[in-house]
Design a protein around this motif. Structure first.
Motif, mmCIF file in Angstrom:
data_model
loop_
_atom_site.group_PDB
_atom_site.id
_atom_site.type_symbol
_atom_site.label_atom_id
_atom_site.label_comp_id
_atom_site.label_asym_id
_atom_site.label_seq_id
_atom_site.Cartn_x
_atom_site.Cartn_y
_atom_site.Cartn_z
ATOM 1 N N ALA A 195 -11.661 -8.285 3.448
ATOM 2 C CA ALA A 195 -11.394 -6.877 3.148
ATOM 3 C C ALA A 195 -9.910 -6.611 2.915
ATOM 4 O O ALA A 195 -9.541 -5.856 2.013
ATOM 5 C CB ALA A 195 -11.912 -5.987 4.281
ATOM 6 N N ARG A 196 -9.051 -7.237 3.716
ATOM 7 C CA ARG A 196 -7.620 -6.990 3.585
ATOM 8 C C ARG A 196 -7.089 -7.519 2.259
ATOM 9 O O ARG A 196 -6.318 -6.848 1.568
ATOM 10 C CB ARG A 196 -6.883 -7.656 4.746
ATOM 11 C CG ARG A 196 -5.410 -7.370 4.814
ATOM 12 C CD ARG A 196 -5.135 -5.912 5.096
ATOM 13 N NE ARG A 196 -4.781 -5.180 3.896
ATOM 14 C CZ ARG A 196 -4.771 -3.877 3.805
ATOM 15 N NH1 ARG A 196 -5.131 -3.134 4.824
ATOM 16 N NH2 ARG A 196 -4.418 -3.287 2.690
ATOM 17 N N ALA A 197 -7.516 -8.726 1.896
ATOM 18 C CA ALA A 197 -7.067 -9.302 0.634
ATOM 19 C C ALA A 197 -7.564 -8.475 -0.542
ATOM 20 O O ALA A 197 -6.839 -8.269 -1.520
ATOM 21 C CB ALA A 197 -7.546 -10.747 0.510
ATOM 22 N N ALA A 198 -8.802 -8.008 -0.467
ATOM 23 C CA ALA A 198 -9.365 -7.198 -1.545
ATOM 24 C C ALA A 198 -8.600 -5.888 -1.688
ATOM 25 O O ALA A 198 -8.286 -5.453 -2.808
ATOM 26 C CB ALA A 198 -10.847 -6.928 -1.283
ATOM 27 N N ALA A 199 -8.282 -5.265 -0.562
ATOM 28 C CA ALA A 199 -7.529 -4.010 -0.609
ATOM 29 C C ALA A 199 -6.127 -4.233 -1.165
ATOM 30 O O ALA A 199 -5.614 -3.411 -1.934
ATOM 31 C CB ALA A 199 -7.460 -3.383 0.783
ATOM 32 N N ASP A 200 -5.498 -5.351 -0.796
ATOM 33 C CA ASP A 200 -4.172 -5.659 -1.316
ATOM 34 C C ASP A 200 -4.210 -5.884 -2.832
ATOM 35 O O ASP A 200 -3.323 -5.432 -3.565
ATOM 36 C CB ASP A 200 -3.605 -6.902 -0.631
ATOM 37 C CG ASP A 200 -3.178 -6.628 0.804
ATOM 38 O OD1 ASP A 200 -3.036 -5.440 1.163
ATOM 39 O OD2 ASP A 200 -2.993 -7.605 1.558
#
Length: 228
Positions: A195-200
């Motif tokens: 999720a964090r990588a996708a949001a970034d």
């Protein structure tokens, strides 16, 4: 032009709103152009009431501005307004992606892949309208999966302000391989549950888009619209 088709009375102001919004996005109604509810009502085969209601809603989302007793016109393209809108959309999209990834289904991923294929085909064909529609479908998947109706509503209200720039300058802003590849990386991050990588990834894409739009303002690409 789509504005010239009669409106079914059961749709009334909703249909008028959709048509005017789409005409603004496509550039058929240009920044700075004055509009009159009486003339629009006559073209649409309606009374003035639903037209006035639609214009009021368009003013609420920043596509129309009015000075009572003087004019009602399509808003001009203002750099600060665009920057503010992009900043909010970037934050909302990151929020949606981060909330969506843990609950996304295989069907969601299939929809994103299909939308990206449609986007690539539209880019190859030079079909701006189809490309933007496919891009909308792509980004709508995580927004819907996030399950936040308030977020969805705000995103829907803000998108047209950026879409009229994207429609006008598609080849500069979204027309290359970069967007297709970004979509692919975002799908991979979502499929991997990161999720964090996708949001970034989403945030970086919005920043890049904002940078390209600023370059267009720097080179007076919107000068004729602003002066209209």
């Amino acid at each position: 032009m789509s504005l010239d088709r009669p409106v079914a009375r059961r749709l009334l102001s909703d249909e008028v709103f959709d048509r005017l919004r789409d005409s603004i996005v496509r550039g058929e109604l240009v920044p700075g152009e004055k509009v009159k509810d009486g003339e629009l009502a006559e073209r649409l085969g309606l009374s003035r009431t639903p037209v006035r209601e639609a214009l009021a809603r368009l003013a609420d989302i920043g596509l129309v501005e009015a000075k009572p007793g003087v004019y009602t016109r399509i808003t001009t393209l203002d750099r600060r307004d665009v920057e503010n809108t992009l900043a909010v959309l970037r934050s909302l999209d990151q929020l949606a992606v981060e909330a969506a990834v843990p609950v996304m289904t295989e069907r969601d991923l299939v929809c994103m892949r299909e939308a990206n294929r449609d986007f690539a085909r539209a880019v190859a064909a030079g079909d701006t309208a189809a490309a933007l529609a496919a891009d909308d479908r792509f980004h709508a998947v995580p927004v819907a999966a996030a399950g936040n109706p308030v977020l969805s509503r705000i995103v829907e209200q803000l998108h047209p302000q950026i879409h009229r720039i994207l429609h006008r300058e598609f080849s500069t802003l979204l027309g290359g391989r970069d967007t297709i590849e970004h979509h692919g990386r975002l799908i991979e991050a979502c499929a991997g549950g990161d999720a964090r990588a996708a949001a970034d990834l989403s945030g970086r894409h919005w920043l890049e888009l904002g940078g390209h739009i600023n370059e267009l303002f720097d080179t007076d690409r919107f000068a004729e619209a602003v002066s209209g």
